[in-house]
Structures are given as C-alpha cells and as structure tokens.
Design an enzyme around this catalytic site. Structure first.
Site, mmCIF file in Angstrom:
data_model
loop_
_atom_site.group_PDB
_atom_site.id
_atom_site.type_symbol
_atom_site.label_atom_id
_atom_site.label_comp_id
_atom_site.label_asym_id
_atom_site.label_seq_id
_atom_site.Cartn_x
_atom_site.Cartn_y
_atom_site.Cartn_z
ATOM 1 N N HIS A 75 48.221 38.273 39.507
ATOM 2 C CA HIS A 75 47.127 38.824 38.688
ATOM 3 C C HIS A 75 46.584 37.777 37.703
ATOM 4 O O HIS A 75 45.381 37.611 37.576
ATOM 5 C CB HIS A 75 47.619 40.023 37.861
ATOM 6 C CG HIS A 75 48.071 41.205 38.674
ATOM 7 N ND1 HIS A 75 49.320 41.765 38.553
ATOM 8 C CD2 HIS A 75 47.434 41.942 39.613
ATOM 9 C CE1 HIS A 75 49.431 42.797 39.380
ATOM 10 N NE2 HIS A 75 48.307 42.924 40.039
ATOM 11 N N LYS A 100 50.609 56.782 43.632
ATOM 12 C CA LYS A 100 51.916 56.202 43.294
ATOM 13 C C LYS A 100 52.247 56.445 41.835
ATOM 14 O O LYS A 100 51.422 56.166 40.969
ATOM 15 C CB LYS A 100 51.838 54.666 43.460
ATOM 16 C CG LYS A 100 52.346 54.134 44.748
ATOM 17 C CD LYS A 100 52.528 52.620 44.743
ATOM 18 C CE LYS A 100 51.327 51.808 44.307
ATOM 19 N NZ LYS A 100 51.268 50.450 44.766
ATOM 20 N N ARG A 141 44.898 38.726 48.685
ATOM 21 C CA ARG A 141 46.092 37.954 49.013
ATOM 22 C C ARG A 141 46.062 37.520 50.464
ATOM 23 O O ARG A 141 46.252 36.369 50.782
ATOM 24 C CB ARG A 141 47.349 38.825 48.822
ATOM 25 C CG ARG A 141 47.846 38.816 47.433
ATOM 26 C CD ARG A 141 48.793 39.937 47.215
ATOM 27 N NE ARG A 141 48.066 41.195 47.249
ATOM 28 C CZ ARG A 141 48.514 42.311 46.723
ATOM 29 N NH1 ARG A 141 49.695 42.342 46.170
ATOM 30 N NH2 ARG A 141 47.797 43.402 46.768
ATOM 31 N N SER A 152 53.325 43.599 42.710
ATOM 32 C CA SER A 152 54.132 44.264 41.686
ATOM 33 C C SER A 152 55.325 44.967 42.334
ATOM 34 O O SER A 152 56.426 44.973 41.782
ATOM 35 C CB SER A 152 53.285 45.291 40.923
ATOM 36 O OG SER A 152 52.194 44.659 40.316
HETATM 37 P P1 ADP Z 1 45.736 48.225 42.737
HETATM 38 O O1 ADP Z 1 46.738 49.335 42.780
HETATM 39 O O2 ADP Z 1 44.395 48.612 42.198
HETATM 40 O O3 ADP Z 1 45.660 47.383 43.988
HETATM 41 P P2 ADP Z 1 47.189 46.068 41.536
HETATM 42 O O4 ADP Z 1 47.641 45.968 40.130
HETATM 43 O O5 ADP Z 1 48.236 46.108 42.585
HETATM 44 O O6 ADP Z 1 46.265 47.316 41.563
HETATM 45 O O7 ADP Z 1 46.186 44.884 41.848
HETATM 46 C C1 ADP Z 1 45.004 44.669 41.134
HETATM 47 C C2 ADP Z 1 44.178 43.630 41.839
HETATM 48 O O8 ADP Z 1 44.879 42.397 41.861
HETATM 49 C C3 ADP Z 1 43.862 43.941 43.296
HETATM 50 O O9 ADP Z 1 42.567 43.434 43.580
HETATM 51 C C4 ADP Z 1 44.907 43.176 44.055
HETATM 52 O O10 ADP Z 1 44.484 42.841 45.357
HETATM 53 C C5 ADP Z 1 45.023 41.954 43.190
HETATM 54 N N1 ADP Z 1 46.327 41.299 43.327
HETATM 55 C C6 ADP Z 1 47.557 41.796 43.143
HETATM 56 N N2 ADP Z 1 48.516 40.878 43.381
HETATM 57 C C7 ADP Z 1 47.846 39.756 43.739
HETATM 58 C C8 ADP Z 1 48.254 38.446 44.148
HETATM 59 N N3 ADP Z 1 49.533 38.107 44.266
HETATM 60 N N4 ADP Z 1 47.281 37.573 44.426
HETATM 61 C C9 ADP Z 1 45.984 37.925 44.354
HETATM 62 N N5 ADP Z 1 45.532 39.120 43.992
HETATM 63 C C10 ADP Z 1 46.453 40.030 43.696
#
Ligand code: ADP
Length: 160
Positions: free
Chosen positions: A17, A41, A91, A129
C-alpha cells in the site's frame, strides 16, 4: 491542485500500500486515503486502529495526505473532496478482473470520475494484508512487509 482518492480496507497497511501511495504522490499534490470496510470480510483491526497505523506509517507525507474512515459510497466521498480520480493498486493479473469491473461500474455511476491503476514494485507483488496476518498468526516474521508500527500491532494482536 491535483488530488486523488485511494480507497482500501488497509487491514492492516502493508508496504504494498505505501508503495502505491508514494507512487501516487509523484502524480498528485494531495492524496485522500480512505479506510473502508469490506462487506464480505470482517476486519481484524478496528477502523480507528487502521487509520492510526496508516497515519503513523505515512508521517513523512503528512502535508500531502489525509487519512480518514468512511462508510458511505466511495463516489460520494470523491465528490465531497472535489476530486475526480480514484487510485487503485495492481499486483498481478489476478487483481485485474475485479478492479476492471469495479472501475467500469463506477464510471457508469459517475462519468467524470476516473479510476487509475498503479503497479506495485515487483518485490511486493505477492504481498497482501491477509498474507501478513497469516504469517503473524503463526508467529512468523513480517519484517520487510509492513511498517514498524504494524509489526508491533500484529505482535500484540496475535500474542501467544
Ligand atoms: P480492498 O479490500 O479494497 O482491495 P486493500 O486494502 O486490500 O483493500 O487494498 C487497497 C488497494 O491497494 C487495492 O487497490 C489493492 O489492489 C492495492 N494493494 C494491496 N496490496 C497491494 C500490493 N502488495 N501491491 C500493490 N497494490 C496493492
């Protein structure tokens, strides 16, 4: 001033992030980071914990970011900030289908709001996460995957 909104669950924030945030800050003057809940979730960390971990991890960008929790429709949040751009991270190809349909839906609802995608550093392509929580749950090391404050909070949460 060019602004954008970066939404996510951030449960918890990882270096994946923060990498996207730093890339976005090269393009935008101000980034609104919005912590949301995923209706599919249950979150591990409370909304206040998630906001606090983000703020702590992004101290050096204080003047160009704003972090807050929001539980309404994302497009309404974007409008309330007078912005017109949503940033999402990619990703791998596996993220694409979900993100693609979400971006098209949001364009259908609000034509002037664009979603843009930034690609992560390849080192973080596997990082999520959920993976980080799984490692912490089994008392493995998450160093290098998450900011220090998150490492501490994960240790507290999954203490033996
Ligand atoms: P959501 O549940 O909305 O996907 P996340 O907190 O998991 O929320 O992710 C928020 C954003 O960050 C999303 O666009 C996700 O694809 C991106 N993201 C999460 N982890 C990574 C990573 N390792 N590299 C690039 N983008 C990421």
């Amino acid at each position: 001033m060019k602004t954008a909104v970066y939404p996510g669950t951030f449960d918890p924030v990882t270096y994946g992030h923060t990498d996207i945030i730093e890339r976005a800050l090269k393009i935008f003057d101000k980034l609104y980071i919005v912590v949301a809940d995923n209706p599919q979730k249950a979150a591990t960390f409370t909304k206040n914990e998630r906001v606090a971990m983000l703020k702590d991890s992004l101290k050096k960008h204080n003047s160009s970011i704003e972090v807050e929790y929001y539980d309404g429709l994302l497009l309404d949040y974007v409008k309330s900030k007078k912005s017109s751009v949503i940033v999402r991270g990619l990703r791998a190809i596996s993220d694409f289908e979900f993100e693609f349909s979400r971006a098209l839906l949001s364009r259908e609802l609000e034509k002037y709001i664009e979603t843009i995608f930034l690609m992560t550093k390849d080192d973080y392509a596997f990082l999520s996460s959920s993976i980080v929580k799984e490692i912490a749950m089994f008392h493995g090391s998450v160093r290098g995957f998450v900011p220090e404050v998150v490492e501490r909070k994960l240790k507290e949460k999954f203490r033996k």
